[in-house]
Design a protein around this motif. Sequence first.
Motif, PDB file in Angstrom:
ATOM      1  N   GLY A 186       0.822  -1.204   0.000  1.00  0.00           N
ATOM      2  CA  GLY A 186       0.000   0.000   0.000  1.00  0.00           C
ATOM      3  C   GLY A 186       0.859   1.258   0.000  1.00  0.00           C
ATOM      4  O   GLY A 186       2.050   1.224   0.326  1.00  0.00           O
ATOM      5  N   GLU A 187       0.237   2.369  -0.346  1.00  0.00           N
ATOM      6  CA  GLU A 187       0.967   3.629  -0.434  1.00  0.00           C
ATOM      7  C   GLU A 187       1.610   4.026   0.891  1.00  0.00           C
ATOM      8  O   GLU A 187       2.736   4.508   0.931  1.00  0.00           O
ATOM      9  N   ALA A 188       0.873   3.816   1.992  1.00  0.00           N
ATOM     10  CA  ALA A 188       1.391   4.230   3.299  1.00  0.00           C
ATOM     11  C   ALA A 188       2.651   3.450   3.665  1.00  0.00           C
ATOM     12  O   ALA A 188       3.641   4.016   4.138  1.00  0.00           O
ATOM     13  N   ALA A 189       2.621   2.130   3.455  1.00  0.00           N
ATOM     14  CA  ALA A 189       3.778   1.302   3.803  1.00  0.00           C
ATOM     15  C   ALA A 189       4.965   1.605   2.889  1.00  0.00           C
ATOM     16  O   ALA A 189       6.118   1.678   3.349  1.00  0.00           O
ATOM     17  N   MET A 190       4.700   1.776   1.603  1.00  0.00           N
ATOM     18  CA  MET A 190       5.800   2.079   0.684  1.00  0.00           C
ATOM     19  C   MET A 190       6.420   3.446   1.004  1.00  0.00           C
ATOM     20  O   MET A 190       7.635   3.625   0.861  1.00  0.00           O
ATOM     21  N   ALA A 191       5.588   4.390   1.448  1.00  0.00           N
ATOM     22  CA  ALA A 191       6.128   5.701   1.809  1.00  0.00           C
ATOM     23  C   ALA A 191       7.069   5.591   3.001  1.00  0.00           C
ATOM     24  O   ALA A 191       8.141   6.232   3.029  1.00  0.00           O
ATOM     25  N   LEU A 192       6.709   4.767   3.992  1.00  0.00           N
ATOM     26  CA  LEU A 192       7.595   4.593   5.144  1.00  0.00           C
ATOM     27  C   LEU A 192       8.831   3.771   4.775  1.00  0.00           C
ATOM     28  O   LEU A 192       9.908   3.964   5.355  1.00  0.00           O
ATOM     29  N   ALA A 193       8.697   2.855   3.826  1.00  0.00           N
ATOM     30  CA  ALA A 193       9.866   2.115   3.351  1.00  0.00           C
ATOM     31  C   ALA A 193      10.848   3.075   2.674  1.00  0.00           C
ATOM     32  O   ALA A 193      12.062   2.987   2.876  1.00  0.00           O
ATOM     33  N   GLU A 194      10.312   4.010   1.882  1.00  0.00           N
ATOM     34  CA  GLU A 194      11.162   5.003   1.226  1.00  0.00           C
ATOM     35  C   GLU A 194      11.808   5.922   2.266  1.00  0.00           C
ATOM     36  O   GLU A 194      12.987   6.282   2.143  1.00  0.00           O
ATOM     37  N   GLU A 195      11.066   6.265   3.311  1.00  0.00           N
ATOM     38  CA  GLU A 195      11.631   7.088   4.381  1.00  0.00           C
ATOM     39  C   GLU A 195      12.777   6.342   5.075  1.00  0.00           C
ATOM     40  O   GLU A 195      13.798   6.940   5.442  1.00  0.00           O
ATOM     41  N   HIS A 196      12.619   5.030   5.250  1.00  0.00           N
ATOM     42  CA  HIS A 196      13.668   4.189   5.835  1.00  0.00           C
ATOM     43  C   HIS A 196      14.928   4.253   4.975  1.00  0.00           C
ATOM     44  O   HIS A 196      16.051   4.415   5.485  1.00  0.00           O
ATOM     45  N   ARG A 197      14.754   4.147   3.651  1.00  0.00           N
ATOM     46  CA  ARG A 197      15.898   4.212   2.736  1.00  0.00           C
ATOM     47  C   ARG A 197      16.559   5.584   2.799  1.00  0.00           C
ATOM     48  O   ARG A 197      17.799   5.691   2.834  1.00  0.00           O
ATOM     49  N   GLN A 198      15.747   6.632   2.820  1.00  0.00           N
ATOM     50  CA  GLN A 198      16.295   7.983   2.857  1.00  0.00           C
ATOM     51  C   GLN A 198      17.068   8.240   4.151  1.00  0.00           C
ATOM     52  O   GLN A 198      18.050   8.981   4.164  1.00  0.00           O
ATOM     53  N   HIS A 199      16.609   7.627   5.253  1.00  0.00           N
ATOM     54  CA  HIS A 199      17.325   7.766   6.526  1.00  0.00           C
ATOM     55  C   HIS A 199      18.741   7.191   6.393  1.00  0.00           C
ATOM     56  O   HIS A 199      19.714   7.790   6.878  1.00  0.00           O
ATOM     57  N   ILE A 200      18.853   6.053   5.740  1.00  0.00           N
ATOM     58  CA  ILE A 200      20.172   5.443   5.512  1.00  0.00           C
ATOM     59  C   ILE A 200      21.022   6.364   4.639  1.00  0.00           C
ATOM     60  O   ILE A 200      22.204   6.610   4.925  1.00  0.00           O
ATOM     61  N   ILE A 244       9.551  -2.733   1.353  1.00  0.00           N
ATOM     62  CA  ILE A 244      10.772  -2.293   0.675  1.00  0.00           C
ATOM     63  C   ILE A 244      10.789  -2.835  -0.757  1.00  0.00           C
ATOM     64  O   ILE A 244      11.111  -2.109  -1.706  1.00  0.00           O
ATOM     65  N   ALA A 245      10.427  -4.115  -0.919  1.00  0.00           N
ATOM     66  CA  ALA A 245      10.417  -4.721  -2.255  1.00  0.00           C
ATOM     67  C   ALA A 245       9.408  -4.018  -3.161  1.00  0.00           C
ATOM     68  O   ALA A 245       9.687  -3.739  -4.333  1.00  0.00           O
ATOM     69  N   ALA A 246       8.217  -3.726  -2.627  1.00  0.00           N
ATOM     70  CA  ALA A 246       7.190  -3.045  -3.423  1.00  0.00           C
ATOM     71  C   ALA A 246       7.645  -1.641  -3.806  1.00  0.00           C
ATOM     72  O   ALA A 246       7.444  -1.186  -4.925  1.00  0.00           O
ATOM     73  N   ASN A 247       8.279  -0.954  -2.850  1.00  0.00           N
ATOM     74  CA  ASN A 247       8.759   0.401  -3.117  1.00  0.00           C
ATOM     75  C   ASN A 247       9.872   0.383  -4.158  1.00  0.00           C
ATOM     76  O   ASN A 247       9.920   1.232  -5.052  1.00  0.00           O
ATOM     77  N   ALA A 248      10.763  -0.587  -4.049  1.00  0.00           N
ATOM     78  CA  ALA A 248      11.859  -0.692  -5.021  1.00  0.00           C
ATOM     79  C   ALA A 248      11.312  -0.989  -6.418  1.00  0.00           C
ATOM     80  O   ALA A 248      11.774  -0.424  -7.409  1.00  0.00           O
TER      81      ALA A 248
END
Length: 253
Positions: A186-200, A244-248
């Motif tokens: 879902g959009e909400a989970a993918m957005a937080l996955a992207e935020e996780h990547r950006q934090h790194i 993370i996989a969906a966002n990627a």
Amino acid sequence: MSYSVGQVAGFAGVTVRTLHHYDDIGLLVPSERSHAGHRRYSDADLDRLQQILFYRELGFPLEEVAALLDDPAADPRAHLRRQHDLLTARIEKLRKMAAAVEHAMEARTMGIDLTPEEKFEVFGDKDPEQYADEAEARWGGTDRYAESQRRTARYTKEDWKRIQAEAADWAERYAALMAADEPPAGEAAMALAEEHRQHICTWYYACSHELHRGLGEMYVSDERFKAFYDGMRPGLAEHLKDAIAANAARHTS
């Protein structure tokens, strides 16, 4: 007395979509249907919903909640006792953490430097440096490791506090997302996955979406990473891996 799905959603502070989902998976099937086929909930249904929400707040997956509530040998009072014990333990942990925050604030005001032991004693026996040697052995020859070492060597105490605060805020929001039964794709989970990547990317090294996908797999395959993320909320490691996989996929397709 019976209640519509909208009324129950209002009572419980959940969405109608959540109640529909609970019905679809058999977790909370309303006792009645109106002549038009609309869901109608009884007082007994509300009691069950209360139990469900207690367990969800405590981090239990829906499948486990269903198994607990549908156990014919279970005493409703036993559920309440178990929930009371778990909540009491959580309150005690939060009380200790609040005291630690107050201690840190007081020390900062007075210009006192806390020792590493004092900073992390609230987290029990977790050692923030326990994987440092393994990390060097595992990734020491990579550009990413070198970049991370260069960056973190310059960080001040305030930087580390900010990193920790950002991570804690992210974890709280991701756990809330799971509590709302948001799907990994879902959009909400993918957005937080992207935020996780950006934090790194911001604090450690440049992390591409494909590299991030690999990290997601490691969060599940490595028991220590899995324990770390599942410690935020049971099942979070697997959910995050899929997000993370969906966002990627959406960024690389």
